[in-house]
Design a protein around this motif. Sequence first.
Motif, PDB file in Angstrom:
ATOM      1  N   ILE A 375     -11.874   0.286   7.218  1.00  0.00           N
ATOM      2  CA  ILE A 375     -11.575  -0.729   6.206  1.00  0.00           C
ATOM      3  C   ILE A 375     -10.245  -0.377   5.556  1.00  0.00           C
ATOM      4  CG2 ILE A 375     -12.293  -1.551   3.914  1.00  0.00           C
ATOM      5  CD1 ILE A 375     -15.194  -1.349   4.925  1.00  0.00           C
ATOM      6  N   GLN A 376      -9.411  -1.377   5.317  1.00  0.00           N
ATOM      7  CA  GLN A 376      -8.090  -1.129   4.746  1.00  0.00           C
ATOM      8  C   GLN A 376      -8.191  -0.855   3.257  1.00  0.00           C
ATOM      9  OE1 GLN A 376      -5.042  -4.014   5.715  1.00  0.00           O
ATOM     10  NE2 GLN A 376      -5.848  -4.312   7.788  1.00  0.00           N
ATOM     11  N   LEU A 377      -7.563   0.225   2.841  1.00  0.00           N
ATOM     12  CA  LEU A 377      -7.486   0.585   1.426  1.00  0.00           C
ATOM     13  C   LEU A 377      -6.037   0.567   0.980  1.00  0.00           C
ATOM     14  CD1 LEU A 377      -9.962   3.625   1.280  1.00  0.00           C
ATOM     15  CD2 LEU A 377     -10.434   1.253   0.658  1.00  0.00           C
ATOM     16  N   THR A 378      -5.810   0.054  -0.220  1.00  0.00           N
ATOM     17  CA  THR A 378      -4.495   0.084  -0.831  1.00  0.00           C
ATOM     18  C   THR A 378      -4.634   0.749  -2.189  1.00  0.00           C
ATOM     19  OG1 THR A 378      -3.844  -1.975   0.285  1.00  0.00           O
ATOM     20  CG2 THR A 378      -2.523  -1.277  -1.622  1.00  0.00           C
ATOM     21  N   GLY A 379      -4.095   1.950  -2.288  1.00  0.00           N
ATOM     22  CA  GLY A 379      -4.236   2.673  -3.539  1.00  0.00           C
ATOM     23  C   GLY A 379      -5.678   2.964  -3.903  1.00  0.00           C
ATOM     24  N   GLY A 380      -6.509   3.203  -2.888  1.00  0.00           N
ATOM     25  CA  GLY A 380      -7.911   3.505  -3.128  1.00  0.00           C
ATOM     26  C   GLY A 380      -8.786   2.284  -3.329  1.00  0.00           C
ATOM     27  N   THR A 381      -8.205   1.077  -3.237  1.00  0.00           N
ATOM     28  CA  THR A 381      -8.943  -0.177  -3.420  1.00  0.00           C
ATOM     29  C   THR A 381      -8.969  -0.941  -2.100  1.00  0.00           C
ATOM     30  OG1 THR A 381      -8.243  -0.312  -5.728  1.00  0.00           O
ATOM     31  CG2 THR A 381      -9.032  -2.344  -4.715  1.00  0.00           C
ATOM     32  N   VAL A 382     -10.081  -1.596  -1.815  1.00  0.00           N
ATOM     33  CA  VAL A 382     -10.184  -2.374  -0.584  1.00  0.00           C
ATOM     34  C   VAL A 382      -9.157  -3.509  -0.598  1.00  0.00           C
ATOM     35  CG1 VAL A 382     -11.676  -3.884   0.792  1.00  0.00           C
ATOM     36  CG2 VAL A 382     -12.629  -1.824  -0.274  1.00  0.00           C
ATOM     37  N   ALA A 383      -8.334  -3.571   0.445  1.00  0.00           N
ATOM     38  CA  ALA A 383      -7.356  -4.650   0.578  1.00  0.00           C
ATOM     39  C   ALA A 383      -8.081  -5.940   0.954  1.00  0.00           C
ATOM     40  CB  ALA A 383      -6.322  -4.294   1.631  1.00  0.00           C
ATOM     41  N   ARG A 384      -7.649  -7.068   0.367  1.00  0.00           N
ATOM     42  CA  ARG A 384      -8.362  -8.330   0.559  1.00  0.00           C
ATOM     43  C   ARG A 384      -7.395  -9.461   0.896  1.00  0.00           C
ATOM     44  NH1 ARG A 384     -13.515  -7.516  -0.726  1.00  0.00           N
ATOM     45  NH2 ARG A 384     -13.979  -5.668  -1.986  1.00  0.00           N
ATOM     46  N   ASP A 385      -7.947 -10.488   1.576  1.00  0.00           N
ATOM     47  CA  ASP A 385      -7.137 -11.651   1.903  1.00  0.00           C
ATOM     48  C   ASP A 385      -7.176 -12.655   0.754  1.00  0.00           C
ATOM     49  OD1 ASP A 385      -9.565 -13.007   2.035  1.00  0.00           O
ATOM     50  OD2 ASP A 385      -9.573 -13.175   4.222  1.00  0.00           O
ATOM     51  N   GLU A 386      -6.626 -13.841   1.017  1.00  0.00           N
ATOM     52  CA  GLU A 386      -6.529 -14.840  -0.053  1.00  0.00           C
ATOM     53  C   GLU A 386      -7.887 -15.355  -0.520  1.00  0.00           C
ATOM     54  OE1 GLU A 386      -6.300 -16.838   3.946  1.00  0.00           O
ATOM     55  OE2 GLU A 386      -5.366 -15.090   2.977  1.00  0.00           O
ATOM     56  N   LEU A 387      -8.933 -15.176   0.278  1.00  0.00           N
ATOM     57  CA  LEU A 387     -10.278 -15.572  -0.128  1.00  0.00           C
ATOM     58  C   LEU A 387     -11.023 -14.448  -0.830  1.00  0.00           C
ATOM     59  CD1 LEU A 387     -11.484 -17.516   3.061  1.00  0.00           C
ATOM     60  CD2 LEU A 387     -10.622 -18.479   0.913  1.00  0.00           C
TER      61      LEU A 387
END
Length: 551
Positions: A375-387
Amino acid sequence: MTPTVTRARVGGAVRPVLLTLALTASLLVSSPGPASAAVPDPEVSGPVPWTSPAGDPAHGYPFLATDYDLAGRGYVEEEFLVSGEATRYTADGRVDATVRSTGHDYTTRIVVRRPVAAEDFNGTVVAEWYNVSNQWDQEVDWFQTHEHLVREGYAWVGVSAQRAGVHSATGLRAWSPGRYGELDVTDGGTVLDDTLSWDIFSQAVQAVRDPAGTAPLGPLSAQRVVATGHSQSAGRLWSYVNSVDPQADVVDAVVLHGGGGTMRTDLETPVFKINSETDVAIDLLGAAQRQQDSDVLRTWEVSGASHGDWKLITDYGRLRIRDVGTAPGGYPGTPQTCAAPSGSRIPQHMVQSTLYDHVAAWLADGTAPPSAPPIQLTGGTVARDELGLGLGGIRLAQQDVPQRLNSGLNTGLGFCFLDGGSVPVDDATLASWYPDEDAYVAQVVAATRGAVAAGYLHAGLAQDPAWYSDVVELVEARTADGRLARPAADRLVERVEQAADAADAGNLRAAARWMRLADAVAERQLRGDEDARATVARSTAAVVGVIEATG
C-alpha cells in the motif's frame, strides 16, 4: 545462479532448504532446536460430548460452536481437553526465548474441525491461536476463511492458550462451569501472566501432529501444521515465531494476520503476513514496519480492507449474539456508532484463503508464493485518489471498480478505528460513473482475472458467498426505502440465493444459470427508480461475468 527450494524435515517441522547448482549433493539443513525433543506430548481427552444443543442456556456445547453445516460437507467439529506441564518463557520477539521456570500444570481445550474421511484431507492443519481481545475466545481466521478451508480439505484447530479466554469474567470457565471448570492455564493461580501460553500452544500442536494417545485428528495424519492468528493473536505468534519456535520447532509455517512486527532474518520457518489498509495506516502491532520478501517471508497488504471487516462482523456476529448475548459494533440492525458505516466490504477473506493455499504449496513442494506491491504511504499516511480510495497494495474489483467507498479508517466509539468504513455511493452517481453496463462488467471481470493471474485470488473464487450476499444487500436496501417494488425484488433475491447455494455446492454452471435469471428480473421486471434498477442490473450482470470468466 538461481536457487531452487525443496523441503526437508528438521526436528518436528518441515523447513525450507535451498539448493544451488553448486551444491547438488548436499542438503543445507541446520540442526534441530534444543527444545524440538523437549516439547512433550500432553495428555488428550475427548471428544467432550455435547450435553445441550447450541444456544441452550445450559451451555453444554463448545463456545462459539460453528453454525456452518459441517456434517453436510463431510466434516465434524469436536472438542478435546489437553493437559500437561508447561514451561514458562521470556520471549521478546528479538532473540531466542529463555526459560523462567518449568513444571507448571495446565489444562486447556482445543476445538477441531476436520474432514471425517482421511481421503478428503489435504494434509494441512491450520492451527489458530484464539484471539482474546474481547476477553473471550474468538476464531477470527476461521470466520474469515472457513468456506474455503472446508472446500479444499483443510483441518482447522483452535487453541485456547491465554488466561483471558479461560479465566476472565467472560471466559470459558465462567461461560460454562460444567464444561470448562477443569480448565486452568495459570498453574492454580501461581502464574498470572501469559508466559505459559507459548508452550501451551506448542504442546497443543504437538498433540495434533504426533499424538501419544487420543488423536485429536481421528484417522487423519497431519503432514503440515500452519499456525495462524489475527490481531492480538498475531502479536503473540510474532513473539512465538521469533523467540520460541526456533527452539520448539513444532510448526511448519506461521501466518500473521493484522499485525506482527519486524521478523528476525535468521529464521527458517516461513512466515506470511497479511495486513489490511487499517493495519498499515495505524501501524498496528508493527504492520507498517516493512521488510523485503525473502526465501521465508512474504507480506501482502490489501487496499481498502479493514482490520475488522464486514465478513467478520456478520459471520461472527450471529454466534456472538447466541453465546454472549451482544452483537459486535456495526452488526446489521443494531445502532451504528461509527462516523461511517462499519466494516469495509473489500473481500480480503478471499485473499487470505488464497494465502493458505500458497503456504501449503510452499511447504509441500517449495512453490514460492508471489510477492505483492505494498500500500502506498506518503509521510506515513495512506496515499489516496480523488475518491479517497487507498492506492497501491493488492487491488480487488471492489476497490478498482467501486460501488461503495471502502476504507480501512473510521472514527467513533469502541472498535470503530479498527473496523474501517464502507460508504454507499448513490445510484445517480453510479449511473454517471458506469453508463454502459457491459463496460462495467468488463472492468469487474478484468480486475478479478488480474488478481487471479497474479496469484492473489484462487481459481474457485466464484464460490465465495460474498459475491451473492453483496447483491442481496444492495437489493434489500433499495427495496426497504421504496426505490424498488417489493414483488420483483423478492423474486430477484430468491434467484440470487439459489445461485449462492449452487456455488457453495460447487455447481457453478447452476450458479450462473440462477444469476442470469436474477439478471433478467433486474433488466425487465424491477419497477421503481430507474437509477436504482440500473445499479441492481449492473451488479447481477457482473456476478454472471465473474462466474463465467473464472468458474
